[in-house]
Design an enzyme around this catalytic site. Structure first.
Site, PDB file in Angstrom:
ATOM      1  N   THR A  19       4.763   9.544 -22.348  1.00 33.06           N
ATOM      2  CA  THR A  19       5.616  10.619 -21.788  1.00 33.06           C
ATOM      3  C   THR A  19       5.127  10.198 -20.100  1.00 33.06           C
ATOM      4  O   THR A  19       6.327  10.122 -19.452  1.00 33.06           O
ATOM      5  CB  THR A  19       5.190  12.138 -22.121  1.00 33.06           C
ATOM      6  OG1 THR A  19       5.231  12.088 -23.399  1.00 33.06           O
ATOM      7  CG2 THR A  19       5.794  12.909 -21.346  1.00 33.06           C
ATOM      8  N   GLU A 134      -5.268  14.228  -9.984  1.00 34.05           N
ATOM      9  CA  GLU A 134      -4.359  15.536  -9.590  1.00 34.05           C
ATOM     10  C   GLU A 134      -3.763  16.089 -10.973  1.00 34.05           C
ATOM     11  O   GLU A 134      -3.510  17.194 -11.315  1.00 34.05           O
ATOM     12  CB  GLU A 134      -3.731  15.414  -8.605  1.00 34.05           C
ATOM     13  CG  GLU A 134      -2.798  16.340  -8.249  1.00 34.05           C
ATOM     14  CD  GLU A 134      -3.433  17.763  -7.712  1.00 34.05           C
ATOM     15  OE1 GLU A 134      -3.977  17.766  -6.668  1.00 34.05           O
ATOM     16  OE2 GLU A 134      -3.367  18.710  -8.375  1.00 34.05           O
ATOM     17  N   GLY A 139      -0.162  19.777 -14.367  1.00 32.59           N
ATOM     18  CA  GLY A 139       1.146  18.826 -14.351  1.00 32.59           C
ATOM     19  C   GLY A 139       1.178  18.471 -12.918  1.00 32.59           C
ATOM     20  O   GLY A 139       0.614  17.945 -12.121  1.00 32.59           O
ATOM     21  N   GLY A 192       8.164  17.073 -24.812  1.00 32.92           N
ATOM     22  CA  GLY A 192       7.393  16.440 -24.439  1.00 32.92           C
ATOM     23  C   GLY A 192       5.924  16.918 -23.744  1.00 32.92           C
ATOM     24  O   GLY A 192       5.391  16.644 -22.904  1.00 32.92           O
ATOM     25  N   LYS A 210      -9.166  21.900 -18.995  1.00 34.27           N
ATOM     26  CA  LYS A 210      -8.721  21.964 -17.432  1.00 34.27           C
ATOM     27  C   LYS A 210      -9.714  22.923 -16.597  1.00 34.27           C
ATOM     28  O   LYS A 210      -9.751  22.596 -15.487  1.00 34.27           O
ATOM     29  CB  LYS A 210      -7.480  22.437 -17.504  1.00 34.27           C
ATOM     30  CG  LYS A 210      -6.278  21.527 -18.029  1.00 34.27           C
ATOM     31  CD  LYS A 210      -5.140  21.952 -18.315  1.00 34.27           C
ATOM     32  CE  LYS A 210      -3.867  21.013 -19.012  1.00 34.27           C
ATOM     33  NZ  LYS A 210      -2.790  21.631 -19.173  1.00 34.27           N
ATOM     34  N   GLY A 307       5.439  17.607 -18.948  1.00 33.62           N
ATOM     35  CA  GLY A 307       6.366  16.929 -18.894  1.00 33.62           C
ATOM     36  C   GLY A 307       6.238  15.846 -18.167  1.00 33.62           C
ATOM     37  O   GLY A 307       5.208  15.602 -17.046  1.00 33.62           O
TER      38      GLY A 307
HETATM   39  P1  NAP Z   1       1.570   9.631 -24.797  1.00 27.41           P
HETATM   40  O1  NAP Z   1       3.033   9.903 -24.740  1.00 27.41           O
HETATM   41  O2  NAP Z   1       0.941   9.719 -26.093  1.00 27.41           O
HETATM   42  O3  NAP Z   1       1.284   8.231 -24.403  1.00 27.41           O
HETATM   43  C1  NAP Z   1       0.273   7.630 -24.344  1.00 27.41           C
HETATM   44  C2  NAP Z   1       0.471   6.043 -24.056  1.00 27.41           C
HETATM   45  O4  NAP Z   1      -0.790   5.354 -24.075  1.00 27.41           O
HETATM   46  C3  NAP Z   1       1.367   5.332 -25.072  1.00 27.41           C
HETATM   47  O5  NAP Z   1       2.184   4.514 -24.259  1.00 27.41           O
HETATM   48  C4  NAP Z   1       0.365   4.457 -25.993  1.00 27.41           C
HETATM   49  O6  NAP Z   1       0.959   3.351 -26.663  1.00 27.41           O
HETATM   50  C5  NAP Z   1      -0.721   4.325 -25.034  1.00 27.41           C
HETATM   51  N1  NAP Z   1      -2.030   4.221 -25.658  1.00 27.41           N
HETATM   52  C6  NAP Z   1      -2.947   5.004 -26.273  1.00 27.41           C
HETATM   53  N2  NAP Z   1      -3.996   4.660 -26.598  1.00 27.41           N
HETATM   54  C7  NAP Z   1      -4.024   3.377 -26.457  1.00 27.41           C
HETATM   55  C8  NAP Z   1      -4.816   2.247 -26.624  1.00 27.41           C
HETATM   56  N3  NAP Z   1      -6.129   2.617 -27.312  1.00 27.41           N
HETATM   57  N4  NAP Z   1      -4.562   1.258 -26.362  1.00 27.41           N
HETATM   58  C9  NAP Z   1      -3.509   0.741 -25.866  1.00 27.41           C
HETATM   59  N5  NAP Z   1      -2.625   1.678 -25.409  1.00 27.41           N
HETATM   60  C10 NAP Z   1      -2.755   2.988 -25.629  1.00 27.41           C
HETATM   61  O7  NAP Z   1       0.709  10.515 -24.001  1.00 27.41           O
HETATM   62  P2  NAP Z   1       1.039  11.297 -22.705  1.00 27.41           P
HETATM   63  O8  NAP Z   1       1.670  12.804 -22.989  1.00 27.41           O
HETATM   64  O9  NAP Z   1       1.702  10.467 -21.881  1.00 27.41           O
HETATM   65  O10 NAP Z   1      -0.172  11.704 -21.947  1.00 27.41           O
HETATM   66  C11 NAP Z   1      -1.216  10.829 -21.205  1.00 27.41           C
HETATM   67  C12 NAP Z   1      -2.140  11.367 -20.696  1.00 27.41           C
HETATM   68  O11 NAP Z   1      -1.778  12.246 -19.754  1.00 27.41           O
HETATM   69  C13 NAP Z   1      -3.132  12.253 -21.526  1.00 27.41           C
HETATM   70  O12 NAP Z   1      -4.558  12.355 -21.039  1.00 27.41           O
HETATM   71  C14 NAP Z   1      -2.696  13.635 -21.338  1.00 27.41           C
HETATM   72  O13 NAP Z   1      -3.657  14.508 -21.529  1.00 27.41           O
HETATM   73  C15 NAP Z   1      -2.373  13.659 -19.863  1.00 27.41           C
HETATM   74  N6  NAP Z   1      -1.412  14.416 -19.384  1.00 27.41           N
HETATM   75  C16 NAP Z   1      -0.016  14.661 -20.086  1.00 27.41           C
HETATM   76  C17 NAP Z   1       0.929  15.678 -19.797  1.00 27.41           C
HETATM   77  C18 NAP Z   1       2.175  15.762 -20.498  1.00 27.41           C
HETATM   78  O14 NAP Z   1       3.105  16.803 -20.041  1.00 27.41           O
HETATM   79  N7  NAP Z   1       2.352  14.921 -21.496  1.00 27.41           N
HETATM   80  C19 NAP Z   1       0.710  16.457 -18.669  1.00 27.41           C
HETATM   81  C20 NAP Z   1      -0.567  16.227 -17.767  1.00 27.41           C
HETATM   82  C21 NAP Z   1      -1.605  15.268 -18.420  1.00 27.41           C
HETATM   83  P3  NAP Z   1       2.174   3.297 -27.319  1.00 27.41           P
HETATM   84  O15 NAP Z   1       3.388   3.880 -26.828  1.00 27.41           O
HETATM   85  O16 NAP Z   1       2.146   1.960 -27.833  1.00 27.41           O
HETATM   86  O17 NAP Z   1       1.651   4.194 -28.510  1.00 27.41           O
HETATM   87  N1  HSE Z   2      -0.078  19.570 -23.388  1.00 26.76           N
HETATM   88  C1  HSE Z   2      -0.389  19.924 -21.827  1.00 26.76           C
HETATM   89  C2  HSE Z   2       0.275  21.114 -21.720  1.00 26.76           C
HETATM   90  C3  HSE Z   2       0.045  18.885 -21.126  1.00 26.76           C
HETATM   91  O1  HSE Z   2       0.996  21.754 -22.462  1.00 26.76           O
HETATM   92  O2  HSE Z   2      -0.012  21.931 -20.664  1.00 26.76           O
HETATM   93  C4  HSE Z   2      -0.083  19.158 -19.331  1.00 26.76           C
HETATM   94  O3  HSE Z   2      -1.405  19.103 -19.326  1.00 26.76           O
END
Ligand code: NAP
Ligand code: HSE
Length: 437
Positions: A19, A134, A139, A192, A210, A307
């Protein structure tokens, strides 16, 4: 800006293309010219690490970038490592390796920072590189920058935040759309917002992580998630929303941090807040943080807290900052400004507030009296009490609702433990704190 500087690209290695990673690639590719002028050099993605090289990615992600070999991403010709893969390992080891090799690091990983933030910051500082994070909180909201830079001259007295977009989305849908918890969670996942493991969201751990990150900057404190009292939103039902509404409140999942001088008080839980509170109408996936500074007074930040694109905005802003400081020849300056120490935490039983208590009880004589005397024996004074007829949410029971006067949490818990042992209770009593915010 000298023409010479624009000649060399800032080379980026990306860990993860889910995402957030997908959003980062889209933002960098769509805004190349604009970002080049902001940085003083083009941003160039070199490699993107994923688990499954065959998976479909955002169209802006070039096939030749994708790799499952970490050594290709952490090669010599990378200037900035961007970690958006999540989890503790291998993220921690890869970030440490990048720091040792003098690369700037950007991460969105609050889980990692909540466990190892102060250590990683120290390590980056010692190696004279930047560690920017950040996107780990709120987000797209610039909460980290605000605390680290804008409020660096002030003393932060308290922070109240709605910092989990998934919880806020679910609570808003339950309240306004009357949808069931599971339906609202599935919607948040489809959009997402939720973590790969959504229990981290709904059980409050994501918000607690957080709060640990915020505490490093707001209170200069090393805090570990296991030390923060945490409650999630699973037990909230339509009846709680109806009662809250009747008494002029809404229900929000909050992170709360307060500097008490010697100690700091940290907690994460759902709470009733007045419908006219500045946090009450921050709905859906929006996050909001109310910071009270000694000099500044209250300062409210609101924005999309989860997101792909909102989070990518924060990640790419960090990339721009790290790239600029590398180009300017002063890497690590902002990271060196983060100073933390161990600070004692006040136990939650000492926190004072008013309480919303719900008892689902057998409908028989004497029950109300026993509840009232159970509270009275513990020194908890009742402000309001309501008993409704049978409710759809509680089969074979009637709900009794009590609002207490302000008191410490310890005695309230003692009273609930005693009342829970009575034969008339159907399920555990429910306690929600009423926050004046
Ligand atoms: P996600 O959609 O699950 O994506 C994770 C990505 O990392 C995928 O592309 C996955 O590969 C890759 N990955 C994970 N473990 C791996 C490994 N061991 N080796 C190689 N590749 C690996 O997660 P996300 O929602 O983008 O979140 C990523 C980070 O941002 C997290 O720390 C989350 O807490 C943070 N975050 C997320 C949001 C949000 O809104 N989603 C907001 C703020 C912060 P594959 O695609 O091949 O599986
Ligand atoms: N899962 C987290 C949320 C993503 O819902 O706020 C952003 O850090």
């Amino acid at each position: 800006m000298s023409k010479e500087r624009i000649k060399f690209p800032v080379r980026i290695g990306l860990l993860g293309c889910g995402t957030v990673g997908g959003g980062v690639i889209r933002l960098i590719q769509d805004n190349q010219e604009y970002l080049t002028s902001r940085v003083g050099a083009p941003l160039e993605i070199r490699r993107v690490l994923v688990r499954d090289a065959e998976k479909d990615r955002v169209p802006e992600c070039r096939r030749e970038w994708i790799t499952t070999d970490v050594d290709e991403v952490l090669s010599k010709d990378i200037d900035v490592l961007v970690e958006v893969m999540g989890g503790e390992e291998p993220a921690k080891s890869l970030i440490e390796r990048a720091i040792r090799e003098g690369k700037g690091v950007v991460t969105a990983n609050k889980l990692l920072l909540s466990k190892h933030g102060p250590g990683l910051v120290r390590m980056a500082s010692d190696h004279g590189v930047d560690l920017a994070f950040e996107a780990s909180v709120g987000g797209g909201i610039p909460i980290i920058r605000t605390l680290r830079e804008a409020l660096t001259s002030d003393w932060v007295e308290s922070v109240h935040g709605i910092l989990n977009g998934t919880c806020n989305y679910i609570l808003t849908r339950m309240r306004d759309g009357k949808v069931a918890f599971d339906v609202a969670l599935a919607e948040a996942q489809a959009k997402g917002y939720a973590e790969a493991d959504p229990t981290l969201d709904v059980d409050g751990h994501d918000a607690a992580q957080k709060l640990c990150v915020i505490s490093m900057l707001a209170f200069g404190a090393n805090v570990h998630e296991v030390d923060v009292p945490v409650e999630g939103i699973r037990r909230i039902d339509q009846l709680d929303f109806r009662f809250a509404e009747r008494f002029g409140y809404t229900i929000k999942h909050l992170v709360i941090g307060r500097d008490l001088g010697e100690r700091i008080a940290l907690r994460v839980h759902p709470a009733l807040i007045g419908k006219t509170s500045v946090l009450a109408n921050i709905d859906g996936v929006l996050n909001g943080v109310l910071i009270v500074g000694r000099g500044l007074g209250p300062c409210l930040l609101v924005g999309r807290g989860a997101g792909d694109m909102p989070t990518a905005v924060s990640v790419v802003a960090d990339i721009v900052d790290v790239a600029r400081s590398k180009i300017g020849g002063e890497p690590g300056l902002s990271t060196r400004g983060i100073q933390t120490a161990d600070r004692p935490l006040a136990p939650i039983t000492e926190v004072e507030s008013r309480f919303y208590l719900r008892f689902d009880v057998e409908d028989r004589p004497g029950v109300l009296g026993k509840i009232a005397s159970g509270l009275g024996d513990a020194g908890v004074s009742i402000e309001q009490m309501v008993q409704e007829g049978r409710a759809a949410e509680v089969s074979d029971a009637v709900p009794v609702l009590i609002i207490t006067h302000s008191c410490r949490e310890g005695p309230v818990r003692d009273a609930l433990d005693a009342i829970a042992r009575e034969g008339f209770m159907r399920g555990q009593p429910r306690l929600l704190r009423i926050e004046d915010v």
